[in-house]
Design an enzyme around this catalytic site. Sequence first.
Site, PDB file in Angstrom:
ATOM      1  N   CYS A 119      12.933  80.836  -0.262  1.00 38.98           N
ATOM      2  CA  CYS A 119      13.103  82.096   0.488  1.00 38.98           C
ATOM      3  C   CYS A 119      14.459  82.749   0.249  1.00 38.98           C
ATOM      4  O   CYS A 119      14.660  83.918   0.585  1.00 38.98           O
ATOM      5  CB  CYS A 119      12.907  81.845   1.972  1.00 38.98           C
ATOM      6  N   HIS A 260      16.176  87.295   6.321  1.00 36.52           N
ATOM      7  CA  HIS A 260      14.899  86.770   5.831  1.00 36.52           C
ATOM      8  C   HIS A 260      13.896  86.782   6.979  1.00 36.52           C
ATOM      9  O   HIS A 260      14.228  86.430   8.112  1.00 36.52           O
ATOM     10  CB  HIS A 260      15.117  85.345   5.310  1.00 36.52           C
ATOM     11  N   ASN A 290       5.907  85.577   6.621  1.00 43.69           N
ATOM     12  CA  ASN A 290       7.014  85.123   5.771  1.00 43.69           C
ATOM     13  C   ASN A 290       6.564  85.217   4.310  1.00 43.69           C
ATOM     14  O   ASN A 290       5.682  84.476   3.880  1.00 43.69           O
ATOM     15  CB  ASN A 290       7.343  83.677   6.160  1.00 43.69           C
TER      16      ASN A 290
HETATM   17  O1  UT7 Z   1      11.203  80.540   5.366  1.00 40.71           O
HETATM   18  C1  UT7 Z   1      11.799  79.315   5.226  1.00 40.71           C
HETATM   19  C2  UT7 Z   1      12.391  78.828   6.464  1.00 40.71           C
HETATM   20  N1  UT7 Z   1      11.379  78.628   7.453  1.00 40.71           N
HETATM   21  C3  UT7 Z   1      11.702  78.671   8.718  1.00 40.71           C
HETATM   22  O2  UT7 Z   1      12.828  78.936   9.002  1.00 40.71           O
HETATM   23  C4  UT7 Z   1      10.644  78.356   9.733  1.00 40.71           C
HETATM   24  C5  UT7 Z   1      11.261  77.573  10.836  1.00 40.71           C
HETATM   25  N2  UT7 Z   1      10.343  77.090  11.869  1.00 40.71           N
HETATM   26  C6  UT7 Z   1       9.604  77.867  12.689  1.00 40.71           C
HETATM   27  O3  UT7 Z   1       9.530  79.064  12.515  1.00 40.71           O
HETATM   28  C7  UT7 Z   1       8.949  77.208  13.885  1.00 40.71           C
HETATM   29  O4  UT7 Z   1       9.412  75.891  13.994  1.00 40.71           O
HETATM   30  C8  UT7 Z   1       7.388  77.188  13.814  1.00 40.71           C
HETATM   31  C9  UT7 Z   1       6.852  78.577  14.064  1.00 40.71           C
HETATM   32  C10 UT7 Z   1       6.936  76.663  12.470  1.00 40.71           C
HETATM   33  C11 UT7 Z   1       6.826  76.268  14.916  1.00 40.71           C
HETATM   34  O5  UT7 Z   1       7.311  76.658  16.188  1.00 40.71           O
HETATM   35  P1  UT7 Z   1       7.916  75.551  17.199  1.00 40.71           P
HETATM   36  O6  UT7 Z   1       8.233  76.236  18.444  1.00 40.71           O
HETATM   37  O7  UT7 Z   1       9.036  74.877  16.467  1.00 40.71           O
HETATM   38  O8  UT7 Z   1       6.681  74.593  17.425  1.00 40.71           O
HETATM   39  P2  UT7 Z   1       6.528  73.045  17.104  1.00 40.71           P
HETATM   40  O9  UT7 Z   1       6.460  72.802  15.646  1.00 40.71           O
HETATM   41  O10 UT7 Z   1       7.524  72.282  17.909  1.00 40.71           O
HETATM   42  O11 UT7 Z   1       5.093  72.782  17.713  1.00 40.71           O
HETATM   43  C12 UT7 Z   1       4.816  72.945  19.115  1.00 40.71           C
HETATM   44  C13 UT7 Z   1       3.334  72.669  19.340  1.00 40.71           C
HETATM   45  C14 UT7 Z   1       2.847  71.364  18.740  1.00 40.71           C
HETATM   46  O12 UT7 Z   1       1.930  70.789  19.637  1.00 40.71           O
HETATM   47  P3  UT7 Z   1       2.394  69.581  20.624  1.00 40.71           P
HETATM   48  O13 UT7 Z   1       2.856  68.495  19.703  1.00 40.71           O
HETATM   49  O14 UT7 Z   1       3.509  70.152  21.453  1.00 40.71           O
HETATM   50  O15 UT7 Z   1       1.164  69.290  21.379  1.00 40.71           O
HETATM   51  C15 UT7 Z   1       2.094  71.800  17.518  1.00 40.71           C
HETATM   52  O16 UT7 Z   1       1.066  70.910  17.145  1.00 40.71           O
HETATM   53  O17 UT7 Z   1       2.536  73.699  18.762  1.00 40.71           O
HETATM   54  C16 UT7 Z   1       1.511  73.110  17.958  1.00 40.71           C
HETATM   55  N3  UT7 Z   1       1.186  74.026  16.878  1.00 40.71           N
HETATM   56  C17 UT7 Z   1       0.266  75.000  16.995  1.00 40.71           C
HETATM   57  N4  UT7 Z   1      -0.527  75.384  18.000  1.00 40.71           N
HETATM   58  C18 UT7 Z   1      -1.339  76.421  17.803  1.00 40.71           C
HETATM   59  C19 UT7 Z   1       1.753  74.087  15.649  1.00 40.71           C
HETATM   60  N5  UT7 Z   1       1.196  75.084  14.940  1.00 40.71           N
HETATM   61  C20 UT7 Z   1       0.277  75.680  15.753  1.00 40.71           C
HETATM   62  C21 UT7 Z   1      -0.581  76.765  15.608  1.00 40.71           C
HETATM   63  N6  UT7 Z   1      -1.367  77.115  16.641  1.00 40.71           N
HETATM   64  N7  UT7 Z   1      -0.650  77.496  14.468  1.00 40.71           N
END
Ligand code: UT7
Length: 336
Positions: A119, A260, A290
């Site tokens: 990215c 980004h 993204n």
């Molecule tokens: O471009 C390169 C750089 N990339 C980035 O900078 C991306 C950085 N990361 C992010 O943008 C965020 O971490 C995400 C959007 C990927 C995820 O958000 P988060 O608030 O960090 O969520 P998480 O990964 O901690 O997941 C929270 C919950 C989990 O469930 P449990 O374990 O709490 O029950 C996941 O399984 O959300 C669940 N989950 C989803 N639920 C519904 C993960 N993906 C999804 C989904 N729909 N698509």
Amino acid sequence: MSVKIPIYASLSSIGAYVPSRIVSNEDLSKIVETSDEWITKRTGIKERRFAEDNEATSDLATKAARIAIERAQIDISVIDAVVVATISPDFFCMPSTACVVANNLGIINKPAFDIAAACSGFIYLLSLAKSFIESQTYKNILIIGAEKISSILDMEDRSTCVLFGDGAGAAVIRATEDKSLSVLDVQCAANGQYQELLMTPGCGSRYPASAEILRERLQFIKMKGNETFKIAVKTLTKDVVEILQRNHLSKDEIDFFVPHQANLRIISAVGEALGFSSEKVALTVQKYGNTSAASIPMAINDLYESGKIKQGSKLLLDAFGGGLTWGSAILAFGGQ
Ligand code: UT7
């Protein structure tokens, strides 16, 4: 003794292209267990574009490049080099996507090559183009960030497949004697200690393509989102503070902050930490998701097409991605 006049690199035009197929959060909720509510709340993304099966990254890149070349008001024959940043090249591993794009545009017998900085690709491209031009190696360089990232998305993994989209952004970087319309500074960095946070593990020399690799779906993007998120916010903020300080500029002298476009929460956290008002922050993540290396040039193009930037507008760019890589740049827009 001949004295060399200082030459600067100017971002003299911008162009972008997105595929016509719009994929909404609702569409994705029919494929994986997710919802519009979760995606909107956690990322700010409402929809993204996916290319058709018969469209490759070079097709998107070529369309964006044609627009940038037309806006630069130059003949294609004056382009000295074509460089593409992508993590979703047409072919693994050759020819480079840049070779395909250059051929599509009729640019032959000129250097064409790809770089892989995920990215952060467009910032790395700017750094390269600035060096080539200021060393007076080349006068006109076509740089393109382009991704058909849907081709490396695991449509069974809800934690990644909802985040990304396809698109391309291109710019013509030209030599100028006018420092006030140039790329003032670029800084790039990487820390490979964090390589496992964001990667496509399979089909390289570490884990060559095999039935087992494909069965385990290791050819697709894997991301430890939460850990990446925390490092992204900290790194992006620190990076911007550093480049502003190094150039003795305050945030008030910046017309637009172009981060980004990975996640609205990251953009808001960094924008707020730096004290930018929301009108000064470029935002496209809600409609394109993204788009990796294409995200920053696509966001600049959005500002350009909406009439928000004009010649001389000062832009602060900031990117972060797999590697981990990151980088920032300050430039005065050189286009018309
Ligand atoms: O471009 C390169 C750089 N990339 C980035 O900078 C991306 C950085 N990361 C992010 O943008 C965020 O971490 C995400 C959007 C990927 C995820 O958000 P988060 O608030 O960090 O969520 P998480 O990964 O901690 O997941 C929270 C919950 C989990 O469930 P449990 O374990 O709490 O029950 C996941 O399984 O959300 C669940 N989950 C989803 N639920 C519904 C993960 N993906 C999804 C989904 N729909 N698509």
